[in-house]
Design an enzyme around this catalytic site. Sequence first.
Site, PDB file in Angstrom:
ATOM      1  N   LYS A 175       0.621  -1.367  -0.009  1.00 58.31           N
ATOM      2  CA  LYS A 175       0.022  -0.205   0.075  1.00 58.31           C
ATOM      3  C   LYS A 175       1.172   1.362  -0.028  1.00 58.31           C
ATOM      4  CE  LYS A 175      -4.298  -2.270   1.287  1.00 58.31           C
ATOM      5  NZ  LYS A 175      -4.810  -2.775   2.543  1.00 58.31           N
ATOM      6  N   TYR A 189      -5.250  -3.578  -8.281  1.00 58.70           N
ATOM      7  CA  TYR A 189      -5.118  -3.954  -6.816  1.00 58.70           C
ATOM      8  C   TYR A 189      -4.673  -5.373  -6.353  1.00 58.70           C
ATOM      9  CZ  TYR A 189      -6.150  -4.181  -1.809  1.00 58.70           C
ATOM     10  OH  TYR A 189      -6.078  -4.683  -0.457  1.00 58.70           O
ATOM     11  N   VAL A 235      -1.183  -8.850   5.635  1.00 61.44           N
ATOM     12  CA  VAL A 235      -1.564 -10.299   6.029  1.00 61.44           C
ATOM     13  C   VAL A 235      -0.552 -11.290   5.851  1.00 61.44           C
ATOM     14  CG1 VAL A 235      -4.038  -9.819   6.541  1.00 61.44           C
ATOM     15  CG2 VAL A 235      -3.223 -10.663   4.374  1.00 61.44           C
TER      16      VAL A 235
HETATM   17  N1  GLU Z   1      -5.204  -8.644  -0.420  1.00 63.31           N
HETATM   18  C1  GLU Z   1      -5.965  -8.579   0.894  1.00 63.31           C
HETATM   19  C2  GLU Z   1      -6.956  -7.787   0.733  1.00 63.31           C
HETATM   20  O1  GLU Z   1      -7.320  -6.883   0.062  1.00 63.31           O
HETATM   21  C3  GLU Z   1      -4.528  -7.595   1.597  1.00 63.31           C
HETATM   22  C4  GLU Z   1      -4.921  -7.870   2.953  1.00 63.31           C
HETATM   23  C5  GLU Z   1      -3.861  -7.432   3.753  1.00 63.31           C
HETATM   24  O2  GLU Z   1      -2.577  -7.811   3.702  1.00 63.31           O
HETATM   25  O3  GLU Z   1      -4.460  -6.846   4.598  1.00 63.31           O
HETATM   26  O4  GLU Z   1      -8.001  -8.217   1.328  1.00 63.31           O
END
Ligand code: GLU
Length: 524
Positions: free
Chosen positions: A154, A279, A349
């Site tokens: 992010k 994304y 995560v």
């Molecule tokens: N790909 C995950 C989602 O967008 C990212 C989760 C994360 O690492 O917070 O739900």
Amino acid sequence: MHGKDNNAVFRALDQSGQGVVAVRDILARLEGAGLDANDPRLDALTRELQRHSDGNHGAIDSISFDALVTAGQSLLERTVKEELVIPQFSKFADQVRDIFDKTKDNRSGSVASYIPQLARVAPDQFGVAVCTTDGQRLILGDATVPFSFQSSCKPILYSAALECHGADRVHAHVGREPSGQSFNELTLDKQGRPHNPMINAGAIMCSSLLQPEGAMADRFEHLSSLIETLAGGRRPGFDNAIYHSERDTADRNFALAHYMRERGAFPEGTDIFRTLDLYFAACSIQITAENMATIAATFANGGVCPPTGERVFKDDTVKNCLSMMYSCGLYDYSGEFAFRIGMPAKSGVCGAIFAVVPQVMGIAVWSPRIDELGNSVRGVEFFKRLVETFNFHNYDGMVDSRKLDPRRRRQTAESNATFSAIQAASRDDVDELKRLVACGYPLDRADYDGRTPLHLAAAEGHVEAVTYLLVQAVARNPIDRWGNTPLDDAIRHDHPDVADLLQQSGDENTSDTTDDEAANRQIH
Ligand code: GLU
């Protein structure tokens, strides 16, 4: 670094004083400072040294050294002078290794299970990597094992959006406040924007701002090459299976995008499906803790990648991104992390947390077991332990000066050098005296009692140290606070050989320093 400077560096490397240095020792010195053999800045230097050493039994003399050491020299010079941002890297590395070993015992938490690909990751893996703003590296455990980027991408999506459009345009679509809600909560701020770029809605918004007119392949390529440049030229991988399961199980992210579209949050003309696709792809990029540490180091270094020297982000982009990471980077633990650890950081995560110590280093920890808030359990513990040992908390310097602080060390280096020189002279440690000379420190400063290195060496009867100090043209007759010169000390402590040396040199040099001058050199 040529001539005089090169000589000083050569002398500092020539521990035996034989006038030759083993090339292997030079390379070991760089390695001990955490400078990797693959560091692009050292390529030319190591190649030259290796080529010379092949035909010269692995040794190099000062003349060849001066001729050869033209490339990568400032890094070698700074290594020898202990001027890199972590001057005693091996000591630092031992302390970090110790923290790593202690943290390894923690087996709490469980791997993310919202998609099978993450649920299958071996839970006990644990990697830690450090990259300083001088490119010094430490790689521990599973730091070279790839994992999917997830939310730790992010800050990069946000920075990329800032680079494309500037802060005003980006923040017309995404806020700057912690949401106080879970990272994927269906909620927007009062102006109908996602609360910040570190939660899902904000990252989806930033994805929409990435080259929106471009073809998907080009947009993805733009992001991948950005990550590659941030990581010092290491191409990231891509986990196709993760990408497909992210996409197939992304009801919440689809809901967020629809909700934001309904509220008119996106820039006009945004295609939310392509945006979401970008994304998901960003979350599925594969990275290692090693490369993530270099990315963090690029942030720590104000947007310039330490090993390549390439500027990737503008100063302002880095400033804005670190501010957001500081307040919002760790899900619902962000405030607590800022309070206890005090570093801008981002978790995911996947079990990664990368953190930035501005102007010092980037640190990445990866261990897949996460807590109920989504942060790596070992990651959080590692950082807690780290700030118990080092002054890396943003506000540490204000409250606790007992911990090791590489940033502030240089500020006291001058006065420390005076005491080091005095101590080295008192134990006949000529190597340390040479090192101090190589660093440009004078050897005739006095302590608060007016005692100079020459006083100490003379009082202890150290012929070698006295000889070296005289060769360095230190003042021969400084007077300490009891009115004694080094010669007085040598006579009083019954060291006739040292007394002779001092007398001879006094005879040879009549333009000696006056007592007043010696007194002026004192530091208090
Ligand atoms: N790909 C995950 C989602 O967008 C990212 C989760 C994360 O690492 O917070 O739900």
